[in-house]
Design a protein around this motif. Sequence first.
Motif, PDB file in Angstrom:
ATOM      1  N   SER A 194      53.293 -17.680 -32.852  1.00 56.94           N
ATOM      2  CA  SER A 194      51.871 -18.022 -32.799  1.00 56.94           C
ATOM      3  C   SER A 194      51.551 -18.816 -31.534  1.00 56.94           C
ATOM      4  N   LEU A 195      52.441 -19.707 -31.137  1.00 59.51           N
ATOM      5  CA  LEU A 195      52.250 -20.482 -29.908  1.00 59.51           C
ATOM      6  C   LEU A 195      52.304 -19.574 -28.684  1.00 59.51           C
TER       7      LEU A 195
ATOM      8  N   SER B  77      44.860 -21.622 -30.812  1.00 66.34           N
ATOM      9  CA  SER B  77      46.223 -21.953 -31.219  1.00 66.34           C
ATOM     10  C   SER B  77      46.277 -22.362 -32.693  1.00 66.34           C
TER      11      SER B  77
ATOM     12  N   GLN C 220      48.084 -20.340 -35.664  1.00 67.54           N
ATOM     13  CA  GLN C 220      49.106 -20.995 -36.480  1.00 67.54           C
ATOM     14  C   GLN C 220      48.805 -20.814 -37.969  1.00 67.54           C
TER      15      GLN C 220
ATOM     16  N   TRP D 136      45.238 -18.023 -23.728  1.00 63.23           N
ATOM     17  CA  TRP D 136      44.722 -19.072 -22.845  1.00 63.23           C
ATOM     18  C   TRP D 136      45.016 -18.747 -21.382  1.00 63.23           C
TER      19      TRP D 136
ATOM     20  N   ALA E  81      48.983 -17.664 -28.528  1.00 62.56           N
ATOM     21  CA  ALA E  81      47.914 -18.567 -28.094  1.00 62.56           C
ATOM     22  C   ALA E  81      48.040 -18.877 -26.602  1.00 62.56           C
ATOM     23  N   SER E  82      49.255 -19.062 -26.133  1.00 65.54           N
ATOM     24  CA  SER E  82      49.474 -19.337 -24.708  1.00 65.54           C
ATOM     25  C   SER E  82      49.069 -18.155 -23.846  1.00 65.54           C
TER      26      SER E  82
ATOM     27  N   SER F 164      56.894 -28.119 -34.180  1.00 70.62           N
ATOM     28  CA  SER F 164      55.759 -28.620 -33.390  1.00 70.62           C
ATOM     29  C   SER F 164      56.053 -30.025 -32.866  1.00 70.62           C
TER      30      SER F 164
ATOM     31  N   GLY G  27      41.417 -22.765 -26.084  1.00 68.20           N
ATOM     32  CA  GLY G  27      42.842 -22.486 -26.275  1.00 68.20           C
ATOM     33  C   GLY G  27      43.438 -23.274 -27.435  1.00 68.20           C
ATOM     34  N   ALA G  28      43.021 -24.535 -27.578  1.00 71.67           N
ATOM     35  CA  ALA G  28      43.518 -25.349 -28.693  1.00 71.67           C
ATOM     36  C   ALA G  28      43.024 -24.785 -30.026  1.00 71.67           C
TER      37      ALA G  28
ATOM     38  N   TRP H 152      56.058 -19.989 -36.058  1.00 70.67           N
ATOM     39  CA  TRP H 152      55.250 -20.936 -35.294  1.00 70.67           C
ATOM     40  C   TRP H 152      55.372 -20.662 -33.796  1.00 70.67           C
TER      41      TRP H 152
ATOM     42  N   SER I 155      43.755 -31.495 -34.070  1.00 69.80           N
ATOM     43  CA  SER I 155      44.060 -30.970 -32.729  1.00 69.80           C
ATOM     44  C   SER I 155      42.966 -31.329 -31.743  1.00 69.80           C
TER      45      SER I 155
END
Length: 171
Positions: free
Chosen positions: A13-14, A47, A51, A21, A17-18, A97, A43-44, A10, A169
């Motif tokens: 993956s974050l 993400s 995930q 973004w 994604a960060s 999370s 970005g959300a 996780w 989300s």
Amino acid sequence: VPLFPRAFFWLVSLLLASLIWFVSVHLSDREDAKLQYGLLVFGAAVSVLLQEAFRFAYFKLLKKADEGLATISEDGRSPISLRQMAYVSGLSFGIISGVFSVINILADSIGPGIVGIHGDSPYYFITSAFLTMALVLLHTFWGVIFFDACERRRYWCLGLVVASHLLTSGL
């Protein structure tokens, strides 16, 4: 089945994604508020999709490990069931999370001033705690449903998990 490997998936993956973004924000016009809002939504969504992609990768990894355990066991069966792996995977995903969402709230609690003193809700912390708990439970359920859908090849269930994760989300 330990919790930490799934939490690591996780976190990776974050991180990805960060990075996506961050790069997209820096390559765009920072003065355009509408564009920045769109990039936040983008970005959300990225993400969530990352995930779920990492959830699938972890399922594949556990499936291979399960096959390996079955071949070396005396009776030819794996000592860990798929349901146990799905539960632990979803729970660890939810816990990490939840920790990330609670960290910002805890940072607010030690800051200057008191939340709620200028018309804000005095129930900010309790509401945030309940929302975090709900998300931990949702991630646990999503993990169980996702693993079961992958095992039984029910692609509509996979779509349901991804769509409900995107919807949650987005809210």
